[in-house]
Design a protein around this motif. Structure first.
Motif, PDB file in Angstrom:
ATOM      1  N   SER A 136     -10.191   3.738  -2.162  1.00  0.00           N
ATOM      2  CA  SER A 136      -9.530   2.677  -1.377  1.00  0.00           C
ATOM      3  C   SER A 136     -10.107   1.292  -1.643  1.00  0.00           C
ATOM      4  O   SER A 136      -9.812   0.350  -0.929  1.00  0.00           O
ATOM      5  CB  SER A 136      -9.652   2.988   0.123  1.00  0.00           C
ATOM      6  N   PRO A 142     -12.813   0.698   8.891  1.00  0.00           N
ATOM      7  CA  PRO A 142     -11.467   0.103   8.992  1.00  0.00           C
ATOM      8  C   PRO A 142     -11.462  -1.312   9.559  1.00  0.00           C
ATOM      9  O   PRO A 142     -12.273  -1.640  10.427  1.00  0.00           O
ATOM     10  CB  PRO A 142     -10.730   1.058   9.943  1.00  0.00           C
ATOM     11  N   LEU A 145      -8.271  -2.290   5.065  1.00  0.00           N
ATOM     12  CA  LEU A 145      -8.105  -0.848   5.243  1.00  0.00           C
ATOM     13  C   LEU A 145      -7.685  -0.599   6.685  1.00  0.00           C
ATOM     14  O   LEU A 145      -8.333  -1.070   7.622  1.00  0.00           O
ATOM     15  CB  LEU A 145      -9.391  -0.079   4.928  1.00  0.00           C
ATOM     16  N   ASN A 171      -5.034  -3.065  -0.649  1.00  0.00           N
ATOM     17  CA  ASN A 171      -4.716  -2.656   0.720  1.00  0.00           C
ATOM     18  C   ASN A 171      -4.535  -1.145   0.796  1.00  0.00           C
ATOM     19  O   ASN A 171      -3.887  -0.556  -0.062  1.00  0.00           O
ATOM     20  CB  ASN A 171      -3.430  -3.326   1.162  1.00  0.00           C
ATOM     21  N   ALA A 172      -5.106  -0.584   1.830  1.00  0.00           N
ATOM     22  CA  ALA A 172      -5.013   0.876   1.954  1.00  0.00           C
ATOM     23  C   ALA A 172      -4.751   1.284   3.390  1.00  0.00           C
ATOM     24  O   ALA A 172      -5.186   0.618   4.338  1.00  0.00           O
ATOM     25  CB  ALA A 172      -6.308   1.519   1.459  1.00  0.00           C
TER      26      ALA A 172
END
Ligand code: ATP
Ligand code: AMP
Ligand code: MG
Length: 195
Positions: A85, A118, A13, A89-90
């Motif tokens: 998410s 993240p 992320l 992959n985000a």
């Protein structure tokens, strides 16, 4: 024929931050041509919630809401983005800090940061004069008519916020310049974060 996209084994992320009008959404459209990823626009989630509660009619009015209301919308957006998410992959298209009438507010305060967690942070930047020009040209939005000096200060503040976010999550910060007319170049640099 469509472009060959990189398909990556591990799931990441990435939070993409930058001040209004720097070109995040445009550059992320370009990045998505190079890598398989889900783009989640934090402002869309907040705006959907704000409309349900009849708080604003325009997405650019949210940063003028009372701080507590913005914080509540942030929390709700983060919870939903966390759920949306999980499966690949985000990229979260969002802001390092929000310029409110009372001052800069963190875009990823601790509760939001912990929810998103993240792996990487990308800070999209460019020459402040280009940002002012982009804001003036883009009549689809109601961005603030800041001076070059104010834009410069906001970008500097975003670097400070990004460093704190990286420290708290043990992630990296990559600064990507979105130079005038070079959207694809910036998009490719962001896509490489997922390699
Ligand atoms: P916001 O945070 O307000 O959503 P943003 O960072 O997502 O802003 P965009 O909407 O992607 O910004 O871009 C703002 C304007 O700048 C748009 O009109 C877009 O076409 C233009 N733009 C973006 N990148 C470039 C570039 N490299 N060169 C020229 N124009 C650009
Ligand atoms: P954007 O289209 O990215 O400009 O998002 C629209 C609006 O959503 C922004 O102008 C902010 O008011 C709000 N927003 C987006 N991300 C965040 C965030 N992380 N924290 C608080 N507000 C946000
Ligand atoms: Mg945008």
């Amino acid at each position: 024929m469509g472009k060959v996209k990189i398909i990556i084994g591990k799931k990441m992320l990435c939070g993409v931050l930058g001040i209004p009008g720097v070109g995040k959404t445009t550059v992320l459209n370009a990045a998505a041509e190079n890598v398989e990823l889900k783009r989640l626009n934090f402002g869309n989630y907040m705006f959907a919630e704000a409309q349900k509660m009849s708080l604003v009619k325009d997405r650019d009015d949210m940063r003028k809401l009372p701080r507590e209301q913005q914080a509540d919308l942030q929390q709700k957006a983060a919870e939903q983005i966390y759920k949306d998410s999980r499966d690949g992959n985000a990229i979260v298209d969002t802001h390092g800090s929000i310029k409110t009438p009372q001052g800069y507010m963190p875009g990823l305060p601790e509760n939001v940061l912990r929810a998103l967690n993240p792996d990487a942070i990308v800070l999209v930047e460019c020459d402040p004069r280009d940002i002012c020009a982009r804001r003036n040209r883009d009549v689809s939005r109601n961005r603030d008519p800041d001076t070059v000096e104010q834009v410069d200060e906001h970008q500097m503040m975003n670097r400070c916020f990004a460093a704190v976010y990286a420290d708290l999550t043990n992630s990296t910060v990559l600064i990507v310049k979105n130079e005038e007319g070079k959207v694809d170049e910036a998009g490719k640099k962001i896509a490489k974060v997922f390699e």
